[in-house]
Motif scaffolding. Structure first.
Motif, PDB file in Angstrom:
ATOM      1  N   SER A 141       0.856  -1.434   0.417  1.00 42.64           N
ATOM      2  CA  SER A 141      -0.057  -0.021   0.114  1.00 42.64           C
ATOM      3  C   SER A 141       0.667   1.013   0.084  1.00 42.64           C
ATOM      4  O   SER A 141       0.016   2.410  -1.120  1.00 42.64           O
ATOM      5  CB  SER A 141      -1.306  -0.278   1.364  1.00 42.64           C
ATOM      6  OG  SER A 141      -2.079  -1.291   0.973  1.00 42.64           O
ATOM      7  N   THR A 146       0.511   3.953  -2.567  1.00 47.92           N
ATOM      8  CA  THR A 146      -0.300   5.061  -2.778  1.00 47.92           C
ATOM      9  C   THR A 146       0.567   6.405  -1.213  1.00 47.92           C
ATOM     10  O   THR A 146      -0.153   7.202  -1.145  1.00 47.92           O
ATOM     11  CB  THR A 146      -2.009   4.270  -1.870  1.00 47.92           C
ATOM     12  OG1 THR A 146      -1.253   4.103  -0.612  1.00 47.92           O
ATOM     13  CG2 THR A 146      -2.194   3.826  -2.094  1.00 47.92           C
ATOM     14  N   TYR A 163      -2.366   2.665   4.828  1.00 46.90           N
ATOM     15  CA  TYR A 163      -3.920   1.258   5.154  1.00 46.90           C
ATOM     16  C   TYR A 163      -4.469   0.231   5.957  1.00 46.90           C
ATOM     17  O   TYR A 163      -4.730  -0.404   5.801  1.00 46.90           O
ATOM     18  CB  TYR A 163      -4.385   1.005   3.988  1.00 46.90           C
ATOM     19  CG  TYR A 163      -4.532   2.757   2.977  1.00 46.90           C
ATOM     20  CD1 TYR A 163      -5.901   2.978   2.876  1.00 46.90           C
ATOM     21  CD2 TYR A 163      -4.413   2.781   1.384  1.00 46.90           C
ATOM     22  CE1 TYR A 163      -6.457   4.295   2.104  1.00 46.90           C
ATOM     23  CE2 TYR A 163      -4.393   3.894   1.153  1.00 46.90           C
ATOM     24  CZ  TYR A 163      -5.466   4.712   1.346  1.00 46.90           C
ATOM     25  OH  TYR A 163      -6.369   5.222   0.445  1.00 46.90           O
ATOM     26  N   THR A 197     -14.808   2.436   1.684  1.00 49.23           N
ATOM     27  CA  THR A 197     -15.272   3.652   0.993  1.00 49.23           C
ATOM     28  C   THR A 197     -16.049   5.027   1.997  1.00 49.23           C
ATOM     29  O   THR A 197     -15.467   5.894   2.796  1.00 49.23           O
ATOM     30  CB  THR A 197     -15.978   3.746   0.260  1.00 49.23           C
ATOM     31  OG1 THR A 197     -15.464   2.846  -0.644  1.00 49.23           O
ATOM     32  CG2 THR A 197     -16.030   5.645  -0.060  1.00 49.23           C
ATOM     33  N   GLU A 255     -12.050   6.208  -1.413  1.00 52.28           N
ATOM     34  CA  GLU A 255     -11.875   5.147  -2.344  1.00 52.28           C
ATOM     35  C   GLU A 255     -11.153   4.642  -2.107  1.00 52.28           C
ATOM     36  O   GLU A 255     -10.544   3.623  -2.360  1.00 52.28           O
ATOM     37  CB  GLU A 255     -12.178   5.899  -3.224  1.00 52.28           C
ATOM     38  CG  GLU A 255     -13.801   6.079  -3.562  1.00 52.28           C
ATOM     39  CD  GLU A 255     -14.018   6.718  -4.890  1.00 52.28           C
ATOM     40  OE1 GLU A 255     -13.502   6.577  -5.947  1.00 52.28           O
ATOM     41  OE2 GLU A 255     -14.947   7.442  -4.891  1.00 52.28           O
ATOM     42  N   GLY A 256      -9.605   5.050  -1.073  1.00 54.42           N
ATOM     43  CA  GLY A 256      -8.284   5.035  -1.875  1.00 54.42           C
ATOM     44  C   GLY A 256      -8.590   3.233  -0.461  1.00 54.42           C
ATOM     45  O   GLY A 256      -8.133   2.193  -1.353  1.00 54.42           O
ATOM     46  N   LYS A 316     -10.028   0.345  -2.251  1.00 52.45           N
ATOM     47  CA  LYS A 316      -9.609  -0.470  -3.490  1.00 52.45           C
ATOM     48  C   LYS A 316      -8.400  -0.925  -2.941  1.00 52.45           C
ATOM     49  O   LYS A 316      -7.844  -1.798  -3.216  1.00 52.45           O
ATOM     50  CB  LYS A 316      -8.342   1.562  -4.329  1.00 52.45           C
ATOM     51  CG  LYS A 316      -7.845   0.453  -5.781  1.00 52.45           C
ATOM     52  CD  LYS A 316      -7.449   1.754  -6.057  1.00 52.45           C
ATOM     53  CE  LYS A 316      -6.944   1.464  -7.233  1.00 52.45           C
ATOM     54  NZ  LYS A 316      -6.191   2.295  -8.700  1.00 52.45           N
ATOM     55  N   GLU A 317      -7.704  -0.428  -1.648  1.00 50.59           N
ATOM     56  CA  GLU A 317      -6.822  -1.779  -0.786  1.00 50.59           C
ATOM     57  C   GLU A 317      -7.059  -2.365  -0.394  1.00 50.59           C
ATOM     58  O   GLU A 317      -6.356  -3.482  -0.060  1.00 50.59           O
ATOM     59  CB  GLU A 317      -5.923  -0.612  -0.501  1.00 50.59           C
ATOM     60  CG  GLU A 317      -4.893   0.917  -0.622  1.00 50.59           C
ATOM     61  CD  GLU A 317      -3.856   0.843  -1.681  1.00 50.59           C
ATOM     62  OE1 GLU A 317      -2.933  -0.867  -0.654  1.00 50.59           O
ATOM     63  OE2 GLU A 317      -3.959   0.435  -2.862  1.00 50.59           O
TER      64      GLU A 317
END
Length: 92
Positions: free
Chosen positions: A11, A15, A19, A49, A54-55, A58-59
């Motif tokens: 992660s 990014t 996370y 989310t 949202e990140g 996705k993770e």
């Protein structure tokens, strides 16, 4: 499957964020199997989310993908070893 620190590093590389909450939630030993259930992906992604953006969702999905690749590659490797042993055993 990759260790927690591997998921966190993945992660970070993708990014710039850990996370950690997402990865710890997925890999909780008491609920690990149910939290890897692909039938729950949409519901769990929505939860992440709402909680973290949202990140994080996705993770969560990418964590599952990393685990899937690791698990299937392990099984494939074991299969290939057994296959080679069977061929050797029977002289093929």
């Amino acid at each position: 499957m990759p260790e927690l620190n591997v998921h966190i590093q993945s992660s970070l590389n993708r990014t710039g964020k850990e996370y950690r909450e997402v990865h710890e939630w997925i890999d909780n030993p008491e609920t690990k199997y149910e939290r890897h259930d692909f039938a729950q992906v949409l519901e769990n992604a929505k939860m992440f989310t709402e909680l973290y953006g949202e990140g994080a969702a996705k993770e969560y999905v990418l964590h599952l993908v990393e685990d899937m690749h690791c698990r299937f590659n392990k099984v494939l490797g074991e299969h290939q070893k057994l296959h080679a042993d069977c061929l050797k055993y029977f002289g093929a």
